[in-house]
Scaffold this motif. Sequence first.
Motif, PDB file in Angstrom:
ATOM      1  N   ALA A  83      47.915  -5.555  64.228  1.00  0.00           N
ATOM      2  CA  ALA A  83      47.568  -4.246  64.250  1.00  0.00           C
ATOM      3  C   ALA A  83      49.152  -3.085  63.898  1.00  0.00           C
ATOM      4  CB  ALA A  83      46.993  -3.642  65.687  1.00  0.00           C
ATOM      5  N   SER A  84      49.765  -2.776  64.479  1.00  0.00           N
ATOM      6  CA  SER A  84      50.782  -1.795  63.927  1.00  0.00           C
ATOM      7  C   SER A  84      51.612  -2.260  64.332  1.00  0.00           C
ATOM      8  CB  SER A  84      50.494  -0.963  65.228  1.00  0.00           C
ATOM      9  OG  SER A  84      50.755  -0.915  66.645  1.00  0.00           O
ATOM     10  N   ASN A  85      52.262  -3.463  64.190  1.00  0.00           N
ATOM     11  CA  ASN A  85      54.034  -3.653  63.926  1.00  0.00           C
ATOM     12  C   ASN A  85      54.000  -4.330  63.136  1.00  0.00           C
ATOM     13  OD1 ASN A  85      55.071  -2.808  66.478  1.00  0.00           O
ATOM     14  ND2 ASN A  85      53.542  -4.361  67.602  1.00  0.00           N
ATOM     15  N   GLY A  86      53.396  -4.427  62.051  1.00  0.00           N
ATOM     16  CA  GLY A  86      53.469  -5.005  60.541  1.00  0.00           C
ATOM     17  C   GLY A  86      53.043  -6.364  60.492  1.00  0.00           C
ATOM     18  N   SER A  87      53.337  -6.877  58.903  1.00  0.00           N
ATOM     19  CA  SER A  87      53.216  -8.332  58.623  1.00  0.00           C
ATOM     20  C   SER A  87      54.059  -9.757  58.952  1.00  0.00           C
ATOM     21  CB  SER A  87      52.421  -7.928  57.379  1.00  0.00           C
ATOM     22  OG  SER A  87      51.525  -7.453  57.698  1.00  0.00           O
ATOM     23  N   LEU A  88      53.606 -11.019  58.799  1.00  0.00           N
ATOM     24  CA  LEU A  88      54.983 -11.586  59.111  1.00  0.00           C
ATOM     25  C   LEU A  88      53.959 -12.854  58.369  1.00  0.00           C
ATOM     26  CD1 LEU A  88      56.396 -13.271  61.549  1.00  0.00           C
ATOM     27  CD2 LEU A  88      55.152 -14.452  61.152  1.00  0.00           C
ATOM     28  N   MET A  89      55.185 -13.573  57.695  1.00  0.00           N
ATOM     29  CA  MET A  89      54.032 -15.096  56.666  1.00  0.00           C
ATOM     30  C   MET A  89      55.153 -16.142  57.674  1.00  0.00           C
ATOM     31  SD  MET A  89      52.651 -15.738  53.457  1.00  0.00           S
ATOM     32  CE  MET A  89      53.274 -17.086  52.043  1.00  0.00           C
ATOM     33  N   VAL A  90      54.613 -17.325  58.012  1.00  0.00           N
ATOM     34  CA  VAL A  90      54.717 -18.359  58.508  1.00  0.00           C
ATOM     35  C   VAL A  90      54.867 -19.495  57.305  1.00  0.00           C
ATOM     36  CG1 VAL A  90      54.662 -20.456  60.408  1.00  0.00           C
ATOM     37  CG2 VAL A  90      53.853 -17.251  60.515  1.00  0.00           C
ATOM     38  N   ILE A  91      56.088 -20.078  57.041  1.00  0.00           N
ATOM     39  CA  ILE A  91      56.143 -21.105  55.941  1.00  0.00           C
ATOM     40  C   ILE A  91      56.975 -22.458  56.471  1.00  0.00           C
ATOM     41  CG2 ILE A  91      56.910 -21.797  53.832  1.00  0.00           C
ATOM     42  CD1 ILE A  91      54.667 -19.441  53.215  1.00  0.00           C
ATOM     43  N   PRO A  92      55.549 -23.559  56.951  1.00  0.00           N
ATOM     44  CA  PRO A  92      56.508 -24.403  57.502  1.00  0.00           C
ATOM     45  C   PRO A  92      57.413 -25.303  56.097  1.00  0.00           C
ATOM     46  CG  PRO A  92      53.985 -24.598  57.611  1.00  0.00           C
ATOM     47  CD  PRO A  92      54.766 -23.491  57.001  1.00  0.00           C
ATOM     48  N   ARG A  93      58.260 -25.657  56.974  1.00  0.00           N
ATOM     49  CA  ARG A  93      58.835 -26.101  56.235  1.00  0.00           C
ATOM     50  C   ARG A  93      59.618 -28.533  56.738  1.00  0.00           C
ATOM     51  NH1 ARG A  93      63.203 -22.838  53.192  1.00  0.00           N
ATOM     52  NH2 ARG A  93      64.093 -24.826  52.789  1.00  0.00           N
ATOM     53  N   GLU A  94      60.495 -28.634  55.119  1.00  0.00           N
ATOM     54  CA  GLU A  94      61.110 -29.644  55.987  1.00  0.00           C
ATOM     55  C   GLU A  94      62.210 -29.663  57.392  1.00  0.00           C
ATOM     56  OE1 GLU A  94      61.725 -27.706  53.651  1.00  0.00           O
ATOM     57  OE2 GLU A  94      63.851 -27.990  53.270  1.00  0.00           O
ATOM     58  N   ASN A  95      62.400 -30.801  57.768  1.00  0.00           N
ATOM     59  CA  ASN A  95      63.668 -30.734  58.840  1.00  0.00           C
ATOM     60  C   ASN A  95      62.561 -30.159  59.688  1.00  0.00           C
ATOM     61  OD1 ASN A  95      65.043 -33.134  57.448  1.00  0.00           O
ATOM     62  ND2 ASN A  95      65.680 -30.901  56.336  1.00  0.00           N
ATOM     63  N   ARG A  96      61.703 -29.673  60.627  1.00  0.00           N
ATOM     64  CA  ARG A  96      61.386 -28.793  61.588  1.00  0.00           C
ATOM     65  C   ARG A  96      61.722 -27.432  61.438  1.00  0.00           C
ATOM     66  NH1 ARG A  96      61.739 -30.768  67.182  1.00  0.00           N
ATOM     67  NH2 ARG A  96      61.034 -33.009  67.704  1.00  0.00           N
ATOM     68  N   LEU A  97      62.098 -27.194  60.411  1.00  0.00           N
ATOM     69  CA  LEU A  97      62.426 -25.879  60.003  1.00  0.00           C
ATOM     70  C   LEU A  97      61.174 -25.201  59.706  1.00  0.00           C
ATOM     71  CD1 LEU A  97      65.212 -26.312  57.292  1.00  0.00           C
ATOM     72  CD2 LEU A  97      65.738 -24.882  59.460  1.00  0.00           C
ATOM     73  N   VAL A  98      61.039 -23.679  60.349  1.00  0.00           N
ATOM     74  CA  VAL A  98      59.821 -22.684  59.292  1.00  0.00           C
ATOM     75  C   VAL A  98      60.387 -21.448  58.913  1.00  0.00           C
ATOM     76  CG1 VAL A  98      58.353 -21.442  61.411  1.00  0.00           C
ATOM     77  CG2 VAL A  98      58.636 -23.588  61.574  1.00  0.00           C
ATOM     78  N   ARG A  99      60.035 -21.407  57.710  1.00  0.00           N
ATOM     79  CA  ARG A  99      60.433 -19.631  57.710  1.00  0.00           C
ATOM     80  C   ARG A  99      59.544 -18.984  58.044  1.00  0.00           C
ATOM     81  NH1 ARG A  99      62.544 -19.275  51.252  1.00  0.00           N
ATOM     82  NH2 ARG A  99      63.962 -20.582  52.242  1.00  0.00           N
ATOM     83  N   LEU A 100      60.117 -17.874  58.162  1.00  0.00           N
ATOM     84  CA  LEU A 100      59.271 -16.985  58.878  1.00  0.00           C
ATOM     85  C   LEU A 100      59.981 -15.540  57.747  1.00  0.00           C
ATOM     86  CD1 LEU A 100      59.985 -16.447  62.329  1.00  0.00           C
ATOM     87  CD2 LEU A 100      58.493 -17.818  61.161  1.00  0.00           C
ATOM     88  N   TYR A 101      58.754 -14.884  56.724  1.00  0.00           N
ATOM     89  CA  TYR A 101      58.933 -13.652  56.122  1.00  0.00           C
ATOM     90  C   TYR A 101      58.280 -12.555  57.129  1.00  0.00           C
ATOM     91  CZ  TYR A 101      59.184 -16.230  51.345  1.00  0.00           C
ATOM     92  OH  TYR A 101      60.197 -17.158  50.200  1.00  0.00           O
ATOM     93  N   ILE A 102      58.895 -11.432  57.529  1.00  0.00           N
ATOM     94  CA  ILE A 102      58.794 -10.435  58.541  1.00  0.00           C
ATOM     95  C   ILE A 102      59.037  -9.181  57.242  1.00  0.00           C
ATOM     96  CG2 ILE A 102      59.443  -9.433  60.261  1.00  0.00           C
ATOM     97  CD1 ILE A 102      61.632 -13.030  60.654  1.00  0.00           C
ATOM     98  N   GLN A 103      57.859  -8.284  58.407  1.00  0.00           N
ATOM     99  CA  GLN A 103      58.079  -7.319  57.190  1.00  0.00           C
ATOM    100  C   GLN A 103      59.159  -5.704  57.935  1.00  0.00           C
ATOM    101  OE1 GLN A 103      54.262  -5.149  56.955  1.00  0.00           O
ATOM    102  NE2 GLN A 103      54.604  -3.698  55.759  1.00  0.00           N
ATOM    103  N   LEU A 104      59.993  -5.283  57.530  1.00  0.00           N
ATOM    104  CA  LEU A 104      60.674  -4.815  58.594  1.00  0.00           C
ATOM    105  C   LEU A 104      60.050  -2.665  57.971  1.00  0.00           C
ATOM    106  CD1 LEU A 104      63.809  -6.095  58.036  1.00  0.00           C
ATOM    107  CD2 LEU A 104      62.872  -7.167  59.417  1.00  0.00           C
ATOM    108  N   LYS A 105      59.888  -3.404  59.094  1.00  0.00           N
ATOM    109  CA  LYS A 105      58.987  -1.534  58.956  1.00  0.00           C
ATOM    110  C   LYS A 105      60.032  -0.336  59.666  1.00  0.00           C
ATOM    111  CE  LYS A 105      54.804  -1.486  59.185  1.00  0.00           C
ATOM    112  NZ  LYS A 105      53.290  -0.619  60.027  1.00  0.00           N
ATOM    113  N   GLU A 106      61.133  -0.739  60.544  1.00  0.00           N
ATOM    114  CA  GLU A 106      62.440  -0.231  61.194  1.00  0.00           C
ATOM    115  C   GLU A 106      63.778   0.413  60.089  1.00  0.00           C
ATOM    116  OE1 GLU A 106      61.446  -2.975  62.606  1.00  0.00           O
ATOM    117  OE2 GLU A 106      61.018  -1.848  64.645  1.00  0.00           O
ATOM    118  N   VAL A 107      63.216  -0.699  59.029  1.00  0.00           N
ATOM    119  CA  VAL A 107      64.319  -0.154  58.220  1.00  0.00           C
ATOM    120  C   VAL A 107      64.123   0.164  56.602  1.00  0.00           C
ATOM    121  CG1 VAL A 107      66.274  -1.195  56.853  1.00  0.00           C
ATOM    122  CG2 VAL A 107      65.547  -2.173  57.938  1.00  0.00           C
TER     123      VAL A 107
END
Length: 677
Positions: free
Chosen positions: A268-292
């Motif tokens: 609602a007000s903390n920005g957006s995030l994208m989850v990309i499930p990856r190989e070897n248990r990894l997960v990539r997070l793309y995270i909007q940085l509203k503070e910067v």
Amino acid sequence: SPAPKESNVDVLIIGAGPAGLMAACWMAHCGVSARIVDKRNTKIFCGQADGLQCRSLEIFDSLGFADRTWKEANHMIEICMWNPGADGVIRRSDRIPDTIVGLSRFQQIVLHQGRIERFFLDNIKKYSKDSIKVERGVLPESLEIDTSKVEDDAAYPVTVKLRTLTEEEATPAQQQTGSKGSDGLFRSNLTNEDDEDDLIRKSKARAGESEIVHAKYVIGCDGARSWTRRSLGLELDGEATDFIWGVMDIIPVTDFPDIRMRCAIHSASNGSLMVIPRENRLVRLYIQLKEVTPDASGRADKSKITPDLIFSAAQKILAPYKIDYEYCDWWTAYQIGQRIGNSFDAERRVFLAGDAVHTHSPKAGQGMNVSMQDAYNLGWKVGLVAKGVCKREILSSYQSERRRVAQDLIEFDQKFSRLFSGRPAKDVMDAEGVSMEEFKDAFLKGNMFASGLSVNYGPSSIVVKPGDAAEQGDGSEKTKKLVKTHDLSLEEFNKKQALASGLPVGMRVNSFKVLNQACARPWHFQERLKADGRFRVVLFAGNILSPTQKARVEKFCALLDAPENFLRRATPEGKPIDSIVEVLTIHSAKRTETELLRDFPEVLHPFDEKLGWDYNKVFVDDESYHEGYGDAYKNYGVDSERGCVVAVRPDQYVGWVGELEDFGGLQEYFEGCLVLK
Ligand code: FAD
């Protein structure tokens, strides 16, 4: 000091990222003398790009390593959309398939750039018989083009001075110490220090080794801050936005239910995030940085960005779900901006590909894909011109075709990033916010674009369709001036195109299953279009058992085989007839009622004294025992009685379609692009 050593090479590639390696791959497959240099002392081991789109996988298959990628990668099947409900708490609001169903025989997968670079390196080694190796810790310090020689096919008009760095100079410094994973900030667009001029200065002081290389062609694949581009005086046009995003590759410990799905989450007000499930248990997070936020100069202060800052932003967006991690593989941050090169080549002798000519946000997983696809478009053209197989003229189509794709990409990314970084709409009256319908719609449309399969090249000497090359290409003056087109009315063209409505001229050959006439093995037809630098004539022979149709096929084959026509005139003395142009046949009669040697003229399955008949060129559109029915004639939109003829470029794009009687049109196509004896 002794004079620097001097040498000649046909093609010099600067930069060994995905674009440079793709270009080198073509040189290896086409047997062109080439060198590839990179200022860094290692390839990438973690992080950076990860998404592989359908078209890239089709390309990998044509080069011979899609299977390795497919096996190792994580497969992305579904996208889940999460949005705030009326109470402001995020909830799953929609699910859509990640790849449009039926689009390709591949779907989108994820595997990190380091593995892709490994597959490329192995492939280049194999096909070049170890003669093309990435020369690491080497960077160019000057580049000159002798314009008086650029139109001379035999000349080496580009002179590049190369310098070998010491081990220490070639190792990038990590920006942040003490963090849990390695950071990629040294390659991020938030950093300026990774500066060639500085490296050259330092290296000079230590008298690094230098060498002068004379090249016929140079391909600059040296990334977003391309030295090659700057040394040509070319520019990237466009602007940075205020959106700053962080990226983390972690093994998450979480109660969020869709952590193994690709997710687009708008809080609602903390920005957006994208989850990309990856190989070897990894997960990539793309995270909007509203503070910067960027300062007055438009740049954000990178020293403020730490994994903790990025991660706490993710935790806020995902609340009330909990997320933590012990292991972080890689992290970085970037500022979204969209820029495009004003020109993709200088004098058709030095070319730019990949991030060197377009930058944008990475969330749609386009960077690596479009960069590789640039080089896939360019590599065979440069390679075949350097070898004397193709006319220099075809090189102009690189800018008209790929700058257009880059323009479309930038436009797509501007829309997509705005929807992604924007605040979700509170209700239907909230015009400033992003509505979820709008977002879902963009995702669905975006998936078609992102697959790489909607690319449709405009008219040129290698794409026979009507219209203005500049208008249907990148709109530039250069394209208007240099790209030759065929004289063809829309009406004539539509008639030709209707012969194979599923094979649009300018688009890649889609794949359906056909059977080998001689052994009944099913093949995806695209698998037969290997990236070996050969053009192809695909003869849809139709119902070969009908006497009238057989007569048509025989007439066409007699012309194909005639010494005065393109096939024989393109073939070098003493070389097999399929060395430059390979003829493949798909017929529509019953497999069991037809015989390869009885029913098909020899030119369709050539004979060799030592190797016998070629059993791998004639296919049939028929049912297989184990893998169903590809229904190729129907899917390609070809009349199963009369067939047609299609010319296919070495990169699998349709160049020309015509009737069996239109041999003249086919001859003209090849006269336009091949050097004929
Ligand atoms: P690069 O991969 O940048 O390769 C350029 C190569 O040239 C490098 O090896 C470099 O060392 C070398 N080089 C540079 N200058 C010189 C010189 N003067 N002399 C010799 N060699 C030189 N894309 C995605 O799809 N998903 C992502 O999540 C994603 N994340 C990214 C994160 C970061 C921090 C960055 C920088 C990019 C990211 N990308 C992502 C984009 C993707 O990595 C690029 O689009 C892709 O790598 C472009 O390939 P390229 O070969 O054109 O350039």
